[in-house]
Design a protein around this motif. Structure first.
Motif, PDB file in Angstrom:
ATOM      1  N   VAL A  56      30.963 -19.071 -19.166  1.00 37.64           N
ATOM      2  CA  VAL A  56      30.037 -17.931 -19.060  1.00 37.64           C
ATOM      3  C   VAL A  56      30.207 -17.233 -17.719  1.00 37.64           C
ATOM      4  O   VAL A  56      30.251 -15.997 -17.631  1.00 37.64           O
ATOM      5  CB  VAL A  56      28.584 -18.400 -19.257  1.00 37.64           C
ATOM      6  N   ALA A  57      30.318 -18.026 -16.640  1.00 35.03           N
ATOM      7  CA  ALA A  57      30.483 -17.447 -15.304  1.00 35.03           C
ATOM      8  C   ALA A  57      31.813 -16.698 -15.190  1.00 35.03           C
ATOM      9  O   ALA A  57      31.872 -15.603 -14.605  1.00 35.03           O
ATOM     10  CB  ALA A  57      30.389 -18.545 -14.244  1.00 35.03           C
ATOM     11  N   GLU A  58      32.889 -17.297 -15.734  1.00 34.23           N
ATOM     12  CA  GLU A  58      34.193 -16.627 -15.680  1.00 34.23           C
ATOM     13  C   GLU A  58      34.192 -15.332 -16.490  1.00 34.23           C
ATOM     14  O   GLU A  58      34.814 -14.339 -16.095  1.00 34.23           O
ATOM     15  CB  GLU A  58      35.272 -17.581 -16.188  1.00 34.23           C
ATOM     16  N   GLU A  69      33.962  -9.396 -16.386  1.00 31.25           N
ATOM     17  CA  GLU A  69      33.255  -8.141 -16.645  1.00 31.25           C
ATOM     18  C   GLU A  69      33.018  -7.365 -15.351  1.00 31.25           C
ATOM     19  O   GLU A  69      33.194  -6.141 -15.309  1.00 31.25           O
ATOM     20  CB  GLU A  69      31.912  -8.435 -17.323  1.00 31.25           C
ATOM     21  N   LEU A  70      32.625  -8.083 -14.296  1.00 36.14           N
ATOM     22  CA  LEU A  70      32.388  -7.423 -13.011  1.00 36.14           C
ATOM     23  C   LEU A  70      33.683  -6.815 -12.458  1.00 36.14           C
ATOM     24  O   LEU A  70      33.683  -5.693 -11.934  1.00 36.14           O
ATOM     25  CB  LEU A  70      31.795  -8.414 -12.007  1.00 36.14           C
ATOM     26  N   TYR A 108      34.434  -2.958 -11.799  1.00 38.17           N
ATOM     27  CA  TYR A 108      34.973  -2.513 -10.500  1.00 38.17           C
ATOM     28  C   TYR A 108      36.209  -1.635 -10.690  1.00 38.17           C
ATOM     29  O   TYR A 108      36.308  -0.548 -10.103  1.00 38.17           O
ATOM     30  CB  TYR A 108      35.303  -3.746  -9.651  1.00 38.17           C
ATOM     31  N   ASN A 109      37.125  -2.091 -11.540  1.00 34.01           N
ATOM     32  CA  ASN A 109      38.347  -1.307 -11.778  1.00 34.01           C
ATOM     33  C   ASN A 109      38.035   0.040 -12.432  1.00 34.01           C
ATOM     34  O   ASN A 109      38.630   1.066 -12.083  1.00 34.01           O
ATOM     35  CB  ASN A 109      39.316  -2.101 -12.658  1.00 34.01           C
ATOM     36  N   PHE A 111      30.000  -5.319  -5.952  1.00 31.86           N
ATOM     37  CA  PHE A 111      30.316  -6.391  -6.909  1.00 31.86           C
ATOM     38  C   PHE A 111      30.631  -7.726  -6.239  1.00 31.86           C
ATOM     39  O   PHE A 111      30.445  -8.777  -6.850  1.00 31.86           O
ATOM     40  CB  PHE A 111      31.516  -5.970  -7.771  1.00 31.86           C
ATOM     41  N   THR A 112      31.128  -7.696  -5.009  1.00 36.55           N
ATOM     42  CA  THR A 112      31.583  -8.923  -4.349  1.00 36.55           C
ATOM     43  C   THR A 112      30.488  -9.983  -4.221  1.00 36.55           C
ATOM     44  O   THR A 112      30.750 -11.176  -4.496  1.00 36.55           O
ATOM     45  CB  THR A 112      32.182  -8.596  -2.971  1.00 36.55           C
ATOM     46  N   PRO A 113      29.272  -9.638  -3.776  1.00 33.45           N
ATOM     47  CA  PRO A 113      28.248 -10.693  -3.633  1.00 33.45           C
ATOM     48  C   PRO A 113      27.991 -11.462  -4.930  1.00 33.45           C
ATOM     49  O   PRO A 113      27.908 -12.701  -4.924  1.00 33.45           O
ATOM     50  CB  PRO A 113      27.006  -9.908  -3.190  1.00 33.45           C
ATOM     51  N   GLU A 114      27.897 -10.748  -6.047  1.00 35.35           N
ATOM     52  CA  GLU A 114      27.627 -11.414  -7.322  1.00 35.35           C
ATOM     53  C   GLU A 114      28.828 -12.250  -7.756  1.00 35.35           C
ATOM     54  O   GLU A 114      28.656 -13.371  -8.276  1.00 35.35           O
ATOM     55  CB  GLU A 114      27.288 -10.372  -8.389  1.00 35.35           C
ATOM     56  N   ILE A 115      30.042 -11.736  -7.531  1.00 31.81           N
ATOM     57  CA  ILE A 115      31.243 -12.505  -7.884  1.00 31.81           C
ATOM     58  C   ILE A 115      31.331 -13.766  -7.050  1.00 31.81           C
ATOM     59  O   ILE A 115      31.667 -14.852  -7.553  1.00 31.81           O
ATOM     60  CB  ILE A 115      32.501 -11.628  -7.704  1.00 31.81           C
ATOM     61  N   GLU A 116      31.037 -13.644  -5.755  1.00 31.16           N
ATOM     62  CA  GLU A 116      31.083 -14.824  -4.884  1.00 31.16           C
ATOM     63  C   GLU A 116      30.029 -15.849  -5.299  1.00 31.16           C
ATOM     64  O   GLU A 116      30.282 -17.068  -5.261  1.00 31.16           O
ATOM     65  CB  GLU A 116      30.873 -14.400  -3.428  1.00 31.16           C
ATOM     66  N   THR A 117      28.868 -15.369  -5.707  1.00 28.94           N
ATOM     67  CA  THR A 117      27.823 -16.287  -6.180  1.00 28.94           C
ATOM     68  C   THR A 117      28.286 -17.047  -7.426  1.00 28.94           C
ATOM     69  O   THR A 117      28.085 -18.271  -7.547  1.00 28.94           O
ATOM     70  CB  THR A 117      26.536 -15.509  -6.489  1.00 28.94           C
TER      71      THR A 117
END
Length: 366
Positions: A223-225, A230-231, A235-236, A145-151
């Protein structure tokens, strides 16, 4: 009653042992008691080991009882098949495979009890392993999930930077037209002249662009937030769904591996203790001198062996005699003239009948 039970456990012939001295009987009572209590230890050890597997008391007791009976039967067989021959070397060679089997049984019996004895230490090792596995699991899931969250965070920063840059531009234009009105910059003429109006219009246009940019970027940021939230929720949820697997990581194999990470010396001494218990009946019989029971058992076995050999020899002699008599009888019959004449007559009649039948068949064809 108890004495007869332990004699039964020793695998000795009770009928022979009844005619032996009390001292000889006590020797086999001790051997039988050792076999019995070894089976009890095997039942306890297997019951605990199976309880860690099934987590059910009744299943552990049932299968532990089967295992205890199996060990009892094996030990009883091992002890009962060691024969006292009078030669220490022959007896040791005879007992070697049984000693190897006893070592294997001792290992199997000792390991579950080691797990129980060192349960607290094993739980500490398992706790450390579970914590390490939990962190590793969280890091592994986070990599998904981290790569998409960082993007998405990068995109939010870019959109906010656009707004900030535009705000700076609007503020700069505001300062320009205010300075023009105050006569501190530009034409340095006090008042709201044509230049002021031009600069004010430019500022108002930039302010309108800023408002539109804020509305547009705010929607994009929202939208990004939402996607980030959701990500993080996924993850949780994935961490929570995989955590029970780690929490239940305390099965039999996990405990054995944890035991192997503890100092080996205490476990080795426990193994030696059970090895001594398991091999005690064998070595007790090996080091004990030949007693009345051994002599009587050997005498009975040799009596049966000699009887079987005698019967076998008699059957062979009877067969040879029968064959000789049959040969003599048929030899005498071979030289009997009356029997020869009778068979010659019958053969002649048979040939005549065949000739008549052939003649009739040929005649019918013609």
């Amino acid at each position: 009653m108890l004495k007869r039970f332990f004699i039964l456990c020793s695998g000795a012939d009770t009928q022979i042992l009844e005619h032996c001295s009390p001292g000889e009987q006590n020797k086999y009572v001790g051997i039988g008691a050792t076999v019995f209590f070894t089976a009890i230890m095997a039942f306890i050890a297997a019951g605990y080991a199976l309880y860690t597997v099934f987590d059910n008391v009744f299943a552990a007791i049932f299968f532990g009882l089967i295992w205890g009976l199996l060990i009892f039967n094996l030990d009883r067989y091992i002890v009962s098949t060691i024969k006292k021959t009078g030669s220490a070397l022959d007896e040791f060679i005879q007992a070697t495979p049984r000693i190897i089997l006893a070592i294997i049984i001792a290992i199997v019996i000792a390991k579950p009890l080691e797990l129980k004895i060192f349960e607290k230490e094993i739980n500490q090792v398992l706790l450390e392993e579970k914590n390490a596995m939990t962190l590793a699991n969280q890091n592994q899931i986070a990599e998904q999930f981290t790569p998409e969250i960082e993007t998405l965070n990068t995109e939010i920063t870019r959109l906010q930077n656009q707004i900030t840059s535009k705000e700076n531009e609007v503020n700069s234009l505001y300062n320009v037209y205010i300075s023009e009105a105050e006569g501190t910059a530009g034409t340095k003429l006090l008042g709201k002249g044509p230049v002021y109006k031009e600069k004010r219009e430019k500022h108002d246009a930039a302010l309108a662009d800023l408002q539109a940019l804020k509305a547009e970027n705010k929607a994009k940021i929202q939208v990004a937030e939402t996607k980030i939230a959701e990500l993080k929720g996924d993850y949780n949820n994935k961490v929570l769904s995989t955590q029970p697997i780690i929490s239940n990581f305390d099965g039999l194999m996990a405990r054995i591996n944890a035991l192997n990470k503890l100092p080996w010396l205490p476990s080795f001494f426990i193994f030696l203790l059970f090895l001594a218990i398991e091999t005690a009946p064998i070595f007790a019989k090996l080091i004990s001198p030949r007693g009345a029971y051994d002599y009587k058992l050997q005498d009975e076995e040799e009596t049966v062996k000699n009887l079987i050999l005698q019967n076998k020899h008699q059957r062979a002699a009877l067969l040879n005699t029968e064959n000789t008599l049959n040969d003599s009888v048929y030899s005498d019959i071979e030289r009997d003239e009356e029997l020869y004449a009778y068979k010659s007559k019958k053969a002649r009649e048979l040939l005549q009948l065949q000739a008549d039948a052939f003649y009739k068949k040929q005649k019918s064809i013609l």
